[in-house]
Design a protein around this motif. Structure first.
Motif, PDB file in Angstrom:
ATOM      1  N   VAL A  47      -9.908  -0.999  13.981  1.00  0.00           N
ATOM      2  CA  VAL A  47      -8.942  -2.060  13.663  1.00  0.00           C
ATOM      3  C   VAL A  47      -9.407  -3.392  14.247  1.00  0.00           C
ATOM      4  O   VAL A  47      -9.391  -4.429  13.564  1.00  0.00           O
ATOM      5  CB  VAL A  47      -7.529  -1.696  14.183  1.00  0.00           C
ATOM      6  CG1 VAL A  47      -6.600  -2.905  14.096  1.00  0.00           C
ATOM      7  CG2 VAL A  47      -6.952  -0.545  13.376  1.00  0.00           C
ATOM      8  N   SER A  48      -9.855  -3.386  15.493  1.00  0.00           N
ATOM      9  CA  SER A  48     -10.328  -4.617  16.139  1.00  0.00           C
ATOM     10  C   SER A  48     -11.555  -5.178  15.424  1.00  0.00           C
ATOM     11  O   SER A  48     -11.660  -6.394  15.199  1.00  0.00           O
ATOM     12  CB  SER A  48     -10.659  -4.353  17.608  1.00  0.00           C
ATOM     13  OG  SER A  48      -9.504  -3.977  18.334  1.00  0.00           O
ATOM     14  N   LEU A  76     -12.501  -4.651  12.294  1.00  0.00           N
ATOM     15  CA  LEU A  76     -12.114  -5.135  10.965  1.00  0.00           C
ATOM     16  C   LEU A  76     -11.462  -6.512  11.060  1.00  0.00           C
ATOM     17  O   LEU A  76     -11.827  -7.442  10.324  1.00  0.00           O
ATOM     18  CB  LEU A  76     -11.146  -4.157  10.294  1.00  0.00           C
ATOM     19  CG  LEU A  76     -11.722  -2.869   9.731  1.00  0.00           C
ATOM     20  CD1 LEU A  76     -10.604  -1.976   9.219  1.00  0.00           C
ATOM     21  CD2 LEU A  76     -12.710  -3.165   8.611  1.00  0.00           C
ATOM     22  N   LYS A  77     -10.506  -6.654  11.950  1.00  0.00           N
ATOM     23  CA  LYS A  77      -9.787  -7.922  12.084  1.00  0.00           C
ATOM     24  C   LYS A  77     -10.734  -9.052  12.480  1.00  0.00           C
ATOM     25  O   LYS A  77     -10.598 -10.196  12.023  1.00  0.00           O
ATOM     26  CB  LYS A  77      -8.666  -7.790  13.115  1.00  0.00           C
ATOM     27  CG  LYS A  77      -7.472  -6.963  12.652  1.00  0.00           C
ATOM     28  CD  LYS A  77      -6.395  -6.938  13.731  1.00  0.00           C
ATOM     29  CE  LYS A  77      -5.144  -6.200  13.264  1.00  0.00           C
ATOM     30  NZ  LYS A  77      -4.097  -6.172  14.319  1.00  0.00           N
ATOM     31  N   LEU A  83     -12.733 -10.586   9.334  1.00  0.00           N
ATOM     32  CA  LEU A  83     -12.047 -11.024   8.117  1.00  0.00           C
ATOM     33  C   LEU A  83     -11.979 -12.548   8.024  1.00  0.00           C
ATOM     34  O   LEU A  83     -11.843 -13.246   9.032  1.00  0.00           O
ATOM     35  CB  LEU A  83     -10.631 -10.445   8.067  1.00  0.00           C
ATOM     36  CG  LEU A  83     -10.515  -8.932   7.927  1.00  0.00           C
ATOM     37  CD1 LEU A  83      -9.048  -8.511   7.902  1.00  0.00           C
ATOM     38  CD2 LEU A  83     -11.225  -8.432   6.679  1.00  0.00           C
ATOM     39  N   LYS A  90     -10.261 -16.218   6.766  1.00  0.00           N
ATOM     40  CA  LYS A  90      -8.904 -16.745   6.887  1.00  0.00           C
ATOM     41  C   LYS A  90      -8.130 -16.670   5.573  1.00  0.00           C
ATOM     42  O   LYS A  90      -6.936 -16.956   5.536  1.00  0.00           O
ATOM     43  CB  LYS A  90      -8.954 -18.187   7.382  1.00  0.00           C
ATOM     44  CG  LYS A  90      -9.472 -18.310   8.813  1.00  0.00           C
ATOM     45  CD  LYS A  90      -9.469 -19.754   9.286  1.00  0.00           C
ATOM     46  CE  LYS A  90      -9.989 -19.857  10.716  1.00  0.00           C
ATOM     47  NZ  LYS A  90      -9.999 -21.267  11.198  1.00  0.00           N
ATOM     48  N   LYS A  92      -4.305 -12.818   5.036  1.00  0.00           N
ATOM     49  CA  LYS A  92      -3.243 -12.948   6.024  1.00  0.00           C
ATOM     50  C   LYS A  92      -2.591 -11.595   6.255  1.00  0.00           C
ATOM     51  O   LYS A  92      -2.174 -10.923   5.313  1.00  0.00           O
ATOM     52  CB  LYS A  92      -2.195 -13.952   5.527  1.00  0.00           C
ATOM     53  CG  LYS A  92      -1.027 -14.138   6.486  1.00  0.00           C
ATOM     54  CD  LYS A  92       0.020 -15.080   5.894  1.00  0.00           C
ATOM     55  CE  LYS A  92       1.221 -15.210   6.831  1.00  0.00           C
ATOM     56  NZ  LYS A  92       2.274 -16.079   6.244  1.00  0.00           N
ATOM     57  N   GLN A  93      -2.528 -11.164   7.522  1.00  0.00           N
ATOM     58  CA  GLN A  93      -1.891  -9.893   7.826  1.00  0.00           C
ATOM     59  C   GLN A  93      -0.394  -9.980   7.533  1.00  0.00           C
ATOM     60  O   GLN A  93       0.270 -10.956   7.885  1.00  0.00           O
ATOM     61  CB  GLN A  93      -2.107  -9.505   9.285  1.00  0.00           C
ATOM     62  CG  GLN A  93      -1.610  -8.106   9.623  1.00  0.00           C
ATOM     63  CD  GLN A  93      -1.980  -7.679  11.035  1.00  0.00           C
ATOM     64  OE1 GLN A  93      -2.975  -8.144  11.590  1.00  0.00           O
ATOM     65  NE2 GLN A  93      -1.179  -6.799  11.627  1.00  0.00           N
ATOM     66  N   LEU A 112      -1.009  -1.179   8.292  1.00  0.00           N
ATOM     67  CA  LEU A 112      -1.801  -2.395   8.427  1.00  0.00           C
ATOM     68  C   LEU A 112      -2.225  -2.909   7.057  1.00  0.00           C
ATOM     69  O   LEU A 112      -3.020  -2.268   6.356  1.00  0.00           O
ATOM     70  CB  LEU A 112      -3.033  -2.127   9.295  1.00  0.00           C
ATOM     71  CG  LEU A 112      -3.912  -3.325   9.652  1.00  0.00           C
ATOM     72  CD1 LEU A 112      -3.105  -4.419  10.356  1.00  0.00           C
ATOM     73  CD2 LEU A 112      -5.082  -2.879  10.519  1.00  0.00           C
ATOM     74  N   TRP A 120      -2.938  -6.616   4.375  1.00  0.00           N
ATOM     75  CA  TRP A 120      -3.258  -8.031   4.283  1.00  0.00           C
ATOM     76  C   TRP A 120      -2.922  -8.554   2.889  1.00  0.00           C
ATOM     77  O   TRP A 120      -3.010  -7.829   1.899  1.00  0.00           O
ATOM     78  CB  TRP A 120      -4.756  -8.279   4.553  1.00  0.00           C
ATOM     79  CG  TRP A 120      -5.196  -7.937   5.922  1.00  0.00           C
ATOM     80  CD1 TRP A 120      -5.210  -8.745   7.023  1.00  0.00           C
ATOM     81  CD2 TRP A 120      -5.717  -6.664   6.361  1.00  0.00           C
ATOM     82  NE1 TRP A 120      -5.706  -8.077   8.115  1.00  0.00           N
ATOM     83  CE2 TRP A 120      -6.026  -6.791   7.742  1.00  0.00           C
ATOM     84  CE3 TRP A 120      -5.952  -5.439   5.733  1.00  0.00           C
ATOM     85  CZ2 TRP A 120      -6.549  -5.751   8.490  1.00  0.00           C
ATOM     86  CZ3 TRP A 120      -6.470  -4.398   6.475  1.00  0.00           C
ATOM     87  CH2 TRP A 120      -6.769  -4.545   7.842  1.00  0.00           C
TER      88      TRP A 120
END
Length: 419
Positions: free
Chosen positions: A294-295, A297-298, A301, A303, A306-307, A315, A317
């Protein structure tokens, strides 16, 4: 069951009530042909998808006369069962009329498969009556199936246009508790247990000399695919093979421990125990690997994503416009890799299309879930990660294999291609 359900049973067995049957059981097999197990392969068309169905299932013709039933394909559990009118105490709304057992089809408590089933569930041989074998299985999504063992004919299409109708033992489930699904109608009539235990349909076919103890499935990204028993269509090249490892958590299909990489870079994690389970819609990683993925991947990504609160999965987007498929957003994500030390250069690539889904409203969601939340002590490779690759469970040689390729072939074309 829930779309993200894992239908691998926990070790639970409770006594069931006595069914109102009193006739002596019969387990005589009836074969339309006498195939050679070394050459016979049975193939079935798969239906369903990862999303939104959450199940891959086949049509199996059972009984005399044979009637069709939809069975959820589950390599994570052994017992095949149908919801049945015995009479039914608690059943879901299912696609077909409930299976109605005849008293003579009851499997007695003393039967070896009854003993094996009870033993596999972690409790001794317990039957209220010697005339029947009662069971109660609890699955990891809190669903349960309670019933008795029955033996009846299954119609299996084989290569060379032949058909066999062996008498196979399965569960007549008259009390189903479906966990989180409530009264939601079921997609299937029951479950096709293809695990490693002796009560598994695959083991029974091997015991009767019909097919080898080998199975494979090819789940299509577009929905459907195919399932096969026997080794007639196992590729002779390009397959990545890994020896089957003994799972510390049960009698599951496991390639052992895998080391996880993100974008070909080590995540600095210890290897995690992995299980292959077609009964799990999504993939599950234990706590540390899940958080690391998860860390990672985030962190990568753009801008433009948007999550947002998960509408289908935890989770998700949102893009600048709704996504129509995973391939619209694939370039934003990186591949994962699982490396297995027990196999020679044994690496499973997990590209974005094998861990993402696009929801009905056009958001993209992570199809890898936290195993800890599901109370699992091991990681599961589920349907989403097995899409568009043939996965082979070879119990004859105690090895697991996979090879990437399209899974849109029909079962009929597969059988006709076998010499």
């Amino acid at each position: 069951m829930a779309a993200a359900a894992m239908r691998a049973p926990t070790a639970v067995l409770l006594l069931a009530v006595l069914l109102p049957f009193a006739a002596a059981p019969s387990r005589a097999a009836t074969l339309a042909t006498s195939p050679s197990a070394s050459t016979s392969t049975a193939a079935f068309q798969l239906h369903g998808d990862v999303y939104p169905t959450g199940h891959y299932y086949i049509t199996m013709n059972i009984g005399d006369p044979a009637k069709p039933y939809f069975l959820d394909v589950d390599t994570g559990s052994d017992l095949t069962w149908l919801q049945c009118d015995a009479p039914c105490q608690s059943c879901n709304k299912v696609p077909h009329p409930l299976y109605r057992p005849a008293p003579k089809k009851l499997v007695p408590c003393a039967d070896s498969l009854c003993t094996a089933l009870h033993s596999g569930l972690g409790s001794g041989n317990r039957c209220p009556s010697p005339k029947q074998c009662d069971y109660r299985i609890k699955y990891t999504d809190s669903a349960t199936s309670q019933g008795v063992l029955i033996a009846d004919n299954f119609s299996l299409p084989l290569s060379k246009s032949s058909t066999v109708r062996p008498s196979l033992t399965f569960g007549c489930g008259y009390d189903q508790q479906v966990g989180k699904n409530g009264e939601k109608p079921a997609v299937t009539d029951g479950l096709l247990g293809l695990g490693r235990g002796s009560v598994s349909l695959l083991s029974q076919l091997k015991q009767q000399g019909i097919t080898k103890n080998v199975l494979g499935h090819c789940l299509s990204t577009n929905g459907g695919g195919f399932l096969f028993f026997g080794d007639g269509i196992v590729p002779t090249s390009r397959v990545t093979w890994v020896p089957m490892a003994r799972s510390t958590s049960g009698n599951y299909y496991s390639p052992g421990s895998g080391t996880l990489y993100f974008d070909k870079r080590s995540l600095g994690l210890k290897p995690m125990e992995v299980v292959f389970d077609s009964g799990s819609t999504y993939t599950y990683f234990t706590a540390q690997p899940y958080q690391a993925v998860v860390s990672a991947l985030k962190g990568g990504l753009s801008k433009s994503l948007k999550q947002v609160p998960g509408d289908e999965l935890p989770l998700c987007w949102k893009g600048q416009k709704a996504f129509k498929s995973v391939f619209d957003v694939k370039k934003e994500f990186k591949s994962l890799h699982l490396s297995f030390a027990t196999g020679k250069n044994a690496v499973m690539e997990i590209p974005p299309e094998n861990y993402l889904i696009v929801t009905k409203i056009g958001n993209v969601c992570l199809g890898i879930l936290d195993a800890t939340v599901a109370k699992l002590s091991f990681s599961i490779i589920g349907d989403i990660t097995m899409l568009d690759q043939m996965v082979i469970y070879d119990n004859e040689k105690a090895q697991l294999g996979w090879v990437r390729g399209p899974c849109s072939r029909s079962a009929k074309s597969i059988l006709s291609s076998i010499p």
